[in-house]
Design an enzyme around this catalytic site. Structure first.
Site, PDB file in Angstrom:
ATOM      1  N   VAL A  31       0.824  -1.213   0.000  1.00 58.63           N
ATOM      2  CA  VAL A  31       0.000   0.000   0.000  1.00 58.63           C
ATOM      3  C   VAL A  31       0.852   1.255   0.000  1.00 58.63           C
ATOM      4  CG1 VAL A  31      -2.048  -0.963   1.085  1.00 58.63           C
ATOM      5  CG2 VAL A  31      -0.187  -0.127   2.526  1.00 58.63           C
ATOM      6  N   CYS A  32       0.354   2.235  -0.756  1.00 56.42           N
ATOM      7  CA  CYS A  32       0.914   3.582  -0.639  1.00 56.42           C
ATOM      8  C   CYS A  32      -0.221   4.542  -0.913  1.00 56.42           C
ATOM      9  CB  CYS A  32       2.102   3.792  -1.579  1.00 56.42           C
ATOM     10  SG  CYS A  32       1.657   3.832  -3.310  1.00 56.42           S
ATOM     11  N   VAL A  33       0.077   5.815  -1.213  1.00 52.76           N
ATOM     12  CA  VAL A  33      -1.017   6.772  -1.352  1.00 52.76           C
ATOM     13  C   VAL A  33      -1.925   6.399  -2.515  1.00 52.76           C
ATOM     14  CG1 VAL A  33      -1.606   9.151  -1.887  1.00 52.76           C
ATOM     15  CG2 VAL A  33       0.171   8.657  -0.235  1.00 52.76           C
ATOM     16  N   THR A  65       4.258   2.017  -6.007  1.00 50.00           N
ATOM     17  CA  THR A  65       4.352   0.662  -5.462  1.00 50.00           C
ATOM     18  C   THR A  65       4.189  -0.385  -6.564  1.00 50.00           C
ATOM     19  OG1 THR A  65       2.779   1.690  -3.978  1.00 50.00           O
ATOM     20  CG2 THR A  65       3.799  -0.351  -3.254  1.00 50.00           C
TER      21      THR A  65
END
Lengths: 899, 100
Positions: B6-8, B13
């Protein structure tokens, strides 16, 4: 006749001195000999003959200087035409011969001369050449004595065409707001003379148009005028670094008939380069009004190093070295300013690597003695005969080199060259003496042992020795016996090399050693045996390229690897290393296949050394070894220096392991990890901060803890290394050592290190609360700049956008953020950079972007932040011609502000 | 084995995901690896065994921790050096270590 040539050269040099210095102090036999490439003794006898005939005069004192008689100097002066304005130009008779001829033709061409375009790289002397054309035009009476020479650099105003035009052509009153009076331009100022337009390729189109009109009609108009009504009679000389084939220049060459090429420094002869170096040193000597002594190695380096920016750079490099040398001169209060090779910057010293290959071409200029420059004259020191102690000299040299913190590799190189010079000196000095004289100098027993030995060695080696080797070797052994019996050590830095490359000589020397030991009861060390072997082999150096380890250089880029390999092969004089270019579009899989095939081809049973720069190439060696079963060792962070060293070792048939070990310590960030543990990022240097103090490590440790606490260095992966300083030299050495292996962000200490390239923070800066913020910023800026640079490499490999451009733009973006008071730590920066790169890639290739929920709510809640992101990211939109949606900006905002 | 990154926005990713998939294939591992925006974490976590968090949202670690613990899943924040190098091998190892 030789004597006539000698006279003409003397005349030329004396008149040159008269013209350049206003007086004639005379010329030595050696200088004339060097210029004419004759034996000094012959020149000397000619000069003495001329003196006897009273054609020339000589001065008392040593060295003897010869000069023209006063009446001839006066005659030469009034004739004035001994040489014209171009006569004093170095190379006027050599590389510039054609250029000079063209320039003269351009000036003399009726009725008013030809406009001229000077072509040449930066620093080839275009401006100087234009000025000399001006002098020549005056001398020839083509323009008036008081005619103007006006120089204008088009690049100065290239960003503002209107300002440029007004500077060039002048302004009419009221042409624009603020033009409250009539102003003349430089075209008007140059009327009746020469206008020199430098970097003319930077002239904007409207400027070109006006210039061509002026060329064609002799008329121009000022800014704000509608009609060309001013007349100007000007000879125009343009200069450019651009390729003449470029479209822009084609428009010029159509109008400007004469194009003169000034060759780059590398295409000029060694004679010219020597004269240039000599001239620059003389200039510096006059400037500081002190003698400057230059060692042969310095001269060699200056003649050979890669001087990209041509004569301009050569000049400033000489100046730089003189300045450095002058500094230590005033500190030590010596009688002369000494320039030693260890004072030279690395890139100049590298020139010494090319010495072997160019020896024949430059030895005639350099010689074995120091050169002294003083107030416009130069005189070589005669090599002192007798009393010259080889070992003392070497030892002294070694001490100096070590004191200067040079690393072993550099010391070895310089010492190696020196050893050869010294030994050659022995051979040359010995040459003249006959056997009787030799007995006077050397114990007869030594001479006899050496004589017998040489007969035997000659048979064994199937090779005739020159007669002089008896003298040289005898004298050498006499002095080494003397030294050894005094209990002094002998050190030979070339020992390993000699053992391998002159194996037969070395074994023979062992025999001589035994005989000498029996006779004189002194213990000869291996090092001395090495010297003897070297002497034996000196006059016969053969090139044996046995089948050794293969060397393959693989690097990213269209031609990086092959051009690096080219340089190395040329320096070594053998096509040994092979280059493989990996263009950025190249798939790693393809590269792996191709490199595997190359390794297979290069392996001659001894394995292959694979030298790579970065990225996936690092892993290929292991894969190939497993696949082919051929021993492969990988060297990361390849550099020209490491390839040279590897090639050299490989040529000497060293086994793979040894070749590998010999280059490993040369690499930055070298760690002796087994290959399987090599991480892709381990080639990068670690960031460190050095703290240092004089009073033991206590204070340094305290500084370390202050730094770590205040600046969260641990979190940024920045190590702090505390050191104590026993002495200034020790301080410098330790810092240098650390700087070789790590990336030094800052040195924090009460004492400033003399390495100017390292950022320095004083201890008081740290204790002053107000300054802490600044220091913090400095450290963060430094380390994040580095982070961004590293990330650029990653992006290049993973994202299909122009990574270099992106890296540059991101640096600006980051600076903008900092300027606006937004700080991003390394976590954020890493993510942000990758994120934006991916966004640009997707937008450019028209791919769908991820949806973000509730982004409008976030905009509503953070209007200020959102605006900031919009404004700062405009840079990317502009540079990459993409449009970022509101949702995209919200993503960036969330990363940036931890939302 | 199911790995969630997960990232923004799940953007950068996804680069890492590709690298990890390649690495998994090279090791003959059956793995489903996906990148998602952090906002989706709650909805999708059920289908995964471990969660790797992008370093740029380290500030969300507490939030991730809560959800992961509630669901009985392991998670880790990817070190920025590993993330910055797009080191798929390292990230895969990290995930495997979490599952042990």
């Amino acid at each position: 006749m030789r004597i006539d040539n000698v006279y003409e050269m003397l005349k030329k040099l004396c008149l040159e001195q008269d013209r350049n210095l206003g007086r004639v102090h005379g010329v030595s036999a050696r200088e004339i000999a060097a210029r004419l490439n004759l034996q000094r003794t012959n020149v000397s006898s000619d000069l003495n003959k001329l003196c006897l005939e009273e054609k020339i005069a000589k001065t008392a004192g040593k060295p003897v200087l010869y000069r023209l008689k006063e009446s001839d100097i006066l005659a030469g002066r009034s004739a004035g035409n001994f040489t014209d304005a171009f006569g004093s130009v170095i190379g006027a008779e050599l590389s510039l011969k054609n250029a000079v001829r063209q320039a003269k033709a351009a000036i003399i061409y009726p009725p008013k001369g030809l406009h001229t375009l000077l072509l040449g790289e930066t620093g080839t002397g275009k401006s100087m050449f234009a000025e000399i054309m001006f002098e020549f035009a005056k001398d020839e009476g083509r323009i008036k004595r008081n005619a103007p020479f006006v120089a204008f650099n088009c690049a100065d105003y290239a960003h503002n065409p209107q300002l440029l035009m007004s500077q060039l052509f002048g302004v009419r009153k009221g042409a624009y707001t603020g033009a409250d009076r009539e102003r003349s331009g430089i075209v008007e100022k140059a009327d009746g003379g020469i206008l020199f337009l430098d970097e003319v390729h930077r002239l904007p189109p409207e400027g070109q148009e006006m210039l061509f009109f002026l060329i064609d009609k002799g008329l121009y108009m000022k800014l704000g005028e509608t009609e060309a009504q001013h007349r100007a009679e000007i000879l125009i000389i343009c200069a450019t670094t651009e390729n003449v084939e470029s479209t822009l220049l084609k428009t010029f060459t159509r109008r400007i008939p004469m194009a003169i090429n000034l060759p780059p420094l590398k295409d000029r002869t060694f004679k010219e380069r020597y004269e240039l170096v000599e001239y620059f040193f003389n200039t510096e000597a006059s400037r500081i009004a002190t003698e400057i002594v230059v060692t042969p190695n310095v001269m060699k380096a200056f003649l050979l190093y890669d001087c990209q920016a041509n004569i301009g750079q050569l000049k400033s490099d000489v100046k730089l070295c003189c300045a450095k040398a002058f500094l230590s001169f005033i500190m030590k209060r010596e009688g002369q300013v000494w320039v030693h090779s260890e004072d030279l910057p690395d890139y100049i010293r590298r020139g010494l690597f090319k010495y072997k290959e160019n020896k024949d071409k430059i030895d005639r200029y350099v010689g074995d003695g120091n050169v002294t420059f003083a107030f416009g004259k130069n005189e070589r020191n005669m090599v002192e005969e007798g009393g010259y102690n080889f070992y003392e000299a070497l030892e002294e040299k070694l001490n100096v080199l070590e004191l200067n913190g040079l690393d072993d590799k550099e010391i070895k190189l310089i010492m190696g060259l020196d050893i050869e010079t010294y030994l050659k000196k022995y051979l040359l000095n010995a040459e003249k003496k006959n056997l009787e004289d030799l007995y006077k100098l050397v114990d007869k027993r030594i001479v006899n042992i050496v004589d017998d030995f040489l007969v035997y060695a000659s048979k064994k080696l199937k090779r005739e020795f020159s007669p002089r080797i008896l003298h040289g070797l005898s004298m050498h052994i006499a002095s080494s016996i003397e030294r050894l019996s005094k209990g002094k050590a002998i050190q030979n830095h070339q020992l390993e090399e000699i053992k391998r490359s002159h194996k037969a000589e070395y074994e023979l020397a062992q025999g001589l050693k035994k005989k000498l030991q029996n006779e004189f009861k002194v213990d000869f060390p291996e090092d001395e045996v090495g010297f003897i072997a070297m002497l034996l082999s000196l006059d016969e150096e053969k090139d044996k390229s046995e089948e050794g380890v293969g060397v393959l250089v693989a690097m990213h880029g269209e031609s990086t690897a092959t051009s690096m390999v080219n340089v190395c092969n040329r320096l070594l004089g053998v096509d040994y290393a092979v280059g493989y270019n990996m263009p950025l579009e190249q798939k790693p899989e393809t590269a792996l296949e191709e490199i595997t095939a190359l390794v297979k081809k290069l392996d001659r049973g001894k394995g292959v050394l694979l030298m790579v720069d970065m990225g996936s190439l690092v892993f290929f060696g292991d894969m190939i070894r497993e696949r082919l079963g051929i021993p492969v060792k990988t060297v990361r962070m390849v550099s020209t220096l490491t390839v040279i060293e590897a090639g050299r070792k490989a040529m000497l048939s060293a086994p793979l392991e040894e070749v590998y070990r010999s280059v490993s310590p040369l690499q930055p960030g070298w760690d002796p990890l087994p290959e399987s543990e090599i991480r892709p990022d381990s080639g990068e240097k670690e960031d460190v901060v050095i703290t240092a103090c004089l009073t033991g490590e206590g204070t340094a440790l305290k500084l370390k803890s202050i730094l770590e606490n205040k600046f969260n260095l641990g979190e940024k992966n920045i190590e702090v290394i505390p050191i104590d300083i026993a002495s200034q030299a020790e301080y410098r050495r330790r810092i240098k050592r650390i700087a070789r292996e790590k990336n030094v962000l800052a040195v924090v200490s009460a004492i400033k290190p003399d390495e100017d390239s390292l950022p320095y923070l004083s201890t008081t800066d740290l204790l002053d609360e107000r300054k802490i913020e600044k220091v913090k910023e400095k450290i963060e800026a430094l380390s994040s700049t580095k982070l961004i640079a590293n990330m650029t490499d990653v992006i290049r490999e993973n994202v299909r956008i122009d990574a270099d451009k992106f890296g540059r733009v991101f640096q600006r973006f980051h600076a903008d953020l900092r300027h606006r008071g937004v700080r991003a730590d390394h976590n954020t920066l890493t993510g942000l950079m990758l994120h934006i790169a991916c966004v640009i890639e997707r937008v450019q290739s028209g791919k769908e972007l991820h949806r973000l929920k509730n982004y409008r709510g976030l905009i509503r809640d953070n209007p200020e932040r959102f605006r900031l992101v919009r404004e700062t990211t405009g840079l990317f939109e502009h540079e990459f011609a993409v449009q970022l949606s509101d949702a995209e900006c919200v993503s960036i905002m969330r990363i940036l502000f931890a939302l | 084995m199911n790995i969630l990154l997960v990232c923004v926005a799940g953007m950068s990713t996804s680069l890492l995901v590709k690298k990890m998939e390649k690495e998994a294939a090279a090791r003959n591992l059956q793995a489903r690896i996906m990148a998602k925006p952090i906002d989706d974490l709650e909805n999708v976590i059920d289908g995964f065994d471990v969660v790797l968090v992008g370093p740029q949202i380290k500030y969300k670690e507490k939030y991730v921790k809560e959800i992961a613990e509630r669901q009985g899943k392991k998670y880790a924040v990817i070190p920025f050096t590993m993330y910055g190098m797009v080191d798929g091998k390292g990230a895969l190892d990290l995930a495997l270590r979490l599952m042990d």
